[in-house]
Scaffold this motif. Structure first.
Motif, PDB file in Angstrom:
ATOM      1  N   LEU B  80     -25.183  17.719  55.152  1.00  0.00           N
ATOM      2  CA  LEU B  80     -24.064  17.083  55.845  1.00  0.00           C
ATOM      3  C   LEU B  80     -24.495  15.844  56.616  1.00  0.00           C
ATOM      4  CD1 LEU B  80     -22.005  20.109  57.206  1.00  0.00           C
ATOM      5  CD2 LEU B  80     -21.558  18.693  55.216  1.00  0.00           C
ATOM      6  N   TYR B  81     -25.630  15.928  57.340  1.00  0.00           N
ATOM      7  CA  TYR B  81     -26.093  14.742  58.071  1.00  0.00           C
ATOM      8  C   TYR B  81     -26.253  13.575  57.098  1.00  0.00           C
ATOM      9  CZ  TYR B  81     -27.992  18.330  61.356  1.00  0.00           C
ATOM     10  OH  TYR B  81     -28.200  19.396  62.182  1.00  0.00           O
ATOM     11  N   SER B  84     -23.018  12.114  55.630  1.00  0.00           N
ATOM     12  CA  SER B  84     -22.386  11.250  56.627  1.00  0.00           C
ATOM     13  C   SER B  84     -23.081   9.887  56.677  1.00  0.00           C
ATOM     14  CB  SER B  84     -22.442  11.866  58.026  1.00  0.00           C
ATOM     15  OG  SER B  84     -21.869  13.136  58.019  1.00  0.00           O
ATOM     16  N   GLU B  87     -21.998   7.889  53.801  1.00  0.00           N
ATOM     17  CA  GLU B  87     -20.603   7.448  53.925  1.00  0.00           C
ATOM     18  C   GLU B  87     -20.461   6.176  54.739  1.00  0.00           C
ATOM     19  OE1 GLU B  87     -17.438  10.750  54.350  1.00  0.00           O
ATOM     20  OE2 GLU B  87     -19.354  11.791  54.519  1.00  0.00           O
TER      21      GLU B  87
END
Ligand code: FE2
Ligand code: FE2
Lengths: 95, 315
Positions: B80-81, B84, B87
């Motif tokens: 997830l880190y 992100s 992104e």
């Protein structure tokens, strides 16, 4: 694949009382409540925080790096805003 | 400002050791390289949960089970880190998932090897996380700010991963001869793939020069691989098991261990989809994506309904 992506949220965590909330990162969640729950799981698995703020990334307005000259450079030549600008005698302690 | 002077300014910033942040101007190639590398790194964390997840229900004790669960959960967080961070460069989470499922985006080949015994969980923590740490510590100083910050967070969490793996190996090596044989067998199977994690030799690595220039990487594949070998050999000695490389010898002159040839054919076979588990891994991710679709949709529908209710109340 259906396009139904959850919005992006920015996560701010207060690591302990007495300190400010700091930006920790971001994550996706369907709503604010879920963003807090996910932030708990993603960013505070090892007691890194006592309080969480979430804000939709799209609600943040950021300054433009192209304009950082106009914004921040005027401060550079205002040395008189710093204590070291003033000439005081050595004998004067603690000022 | 024209492209040339923007580029000059960018190169000067990198040379001065400044970080590049999401809204800063950057060459298209810098952006693309990062999207490729960060998403690939994220996919590796996510796919990496599968071989280890395979043993959660069969962990030999509750102590081992909670540790493995926590480790696998950390890997989800690492994914997830990193997603992100990617992104911030203008690619969406769904696009990245699509690229993983279609095979357009790669992930670390190490996760295409099967976890056949419990000792493999020890070997993965010790060797695979160990190799990942060496790479990731270097990346905490990478030039792209969000990537570097994700790495700092990840590195803080990784050391427990490696220690839990090494403790599993240590317990097996201090156990019965059968248990020690399991540990040796796991080392035999995971050693060479772990060395391959650092990527092709420098001479055959087309991206290295540009990556070093842009300070995406601070050390080359071969330097990192050597560092890993030098650190790991004494650790194997403490365990009392043998690294499966007859050419592994201390070289006094170089101040490093010499080591044998890596089977690069195997490496490229696995990269190109012909490893033992490539198909299983993608099939598992596809299944999770498909079966989770209703949950994603329901959460959005629920959020919309709550929002409408709130507006009605305040109207
Ligand atoms: Fe990880
Ligand atoms: Fe890990």
């Amino acid at each position: 694949m259906k396009k139904n992506e959850w919005p992006l949220w920015e996560v701010f965590v207060r690591s302990k009382n007495g300190l400010e909330h700091r930006h920790f990162g971001s994550l996706h969640a369907a709503d604010a409540e879920m963003a807090i729950e996910n932030a708990r799981d993603v960013y505070t698995r090892r007691s890194e925080g006592v309080s969480i703020w979430v804000v939709k990334s799209s609600d943040i307005t950021a300054s433009n790096p192209e304009e950082s000259g106009e914004l921040f450079e005027p401060a550079k030549d205002k040395v008189y805003r710093h204590p070291t600008f003033y000439n005081l005698p050595e004998e004067l302690k603690h000022m | 400002m024209d492209i040339k002077s923007l580029e000059d300014r960018f190169e000067a910033k990198i040379a001065a050791g400044e970080s590049i942040e999401p809204k800063d101007w950057m060459p298209e190639k810098y952006r693309k390289t990062h999207i490729r590398q960060i998403s690939q790194h994220a996919h590796s964390e996510i796919v990496g949960m599968l071989p280890e997840g395979n043993w959660i229900t069969r962990a030999p004790s509750l102590r081992r089970k909670v540790a493995l669960l926590a480790k696998v959960q950390d890997e989800a967080g690492h994914g997830l880190y990193l997603y992100s961070a990617a992104e911030t460069l203008g690619i969406s989470r769904d696009e990245m998932t699509e690229q993983l499922l279609s095979g357009k985006a790669k992930y670390s080949s190490i996760f295409n090897y099967p976890t056949l015994t419990w000792a493999d969980i020890g070997a993965i923590g010790w060797l695979v996380d160990g190799a990942a740490i060496i790479n990731q510590v270097m990346l905490t100083r990478t030039s792209y700010g969000p990537y570097a910050r994700a790495m700092v967070r990840i590195c803080k969490e990784e050391s427990f991963h490696q220690r839990q793996g090494y403790e599993i190996m240590l317990t097996l090596c201090n156990g019965t001869p059968e248990q020690k044989a399991l540990a040796q067998d796991a080392l035999n199977r995971w050693w060479w793939p772990s060395l391959m994690m650092f990527g092709p030799r420098d001479a055959e690595s087309p991206h290295t020069e540009q990556s070093m220039k842009w300070k995406i990487k601070r050390k080359t594949n071969d330097e990192l691989r050597q560092q890993f070998i030098d650190i790991t050999k004494p650790q194997a000695d403490i365990l009392g098991i043998t690294i499966p490389d007859p050419d592994l010898k201390w070289n006094e002159e170089r101040g490093h261990y010499d080591f044998g040839d890596i089977d690069w054919d195997e490496f490229w076979q696995v990269v190109n989809g012909n490893g033992q588990c490539n198909k299983d891994r993608i099939a598992a991710k596809q299944k999770a994506w498909d079966e989770g679709a209703w949950v994603r949709d329901a959460a959005v529908a629920h959020a919309e309904k709550k929002e409408q209710k709130k507006q009605k109340l305040s109207a």
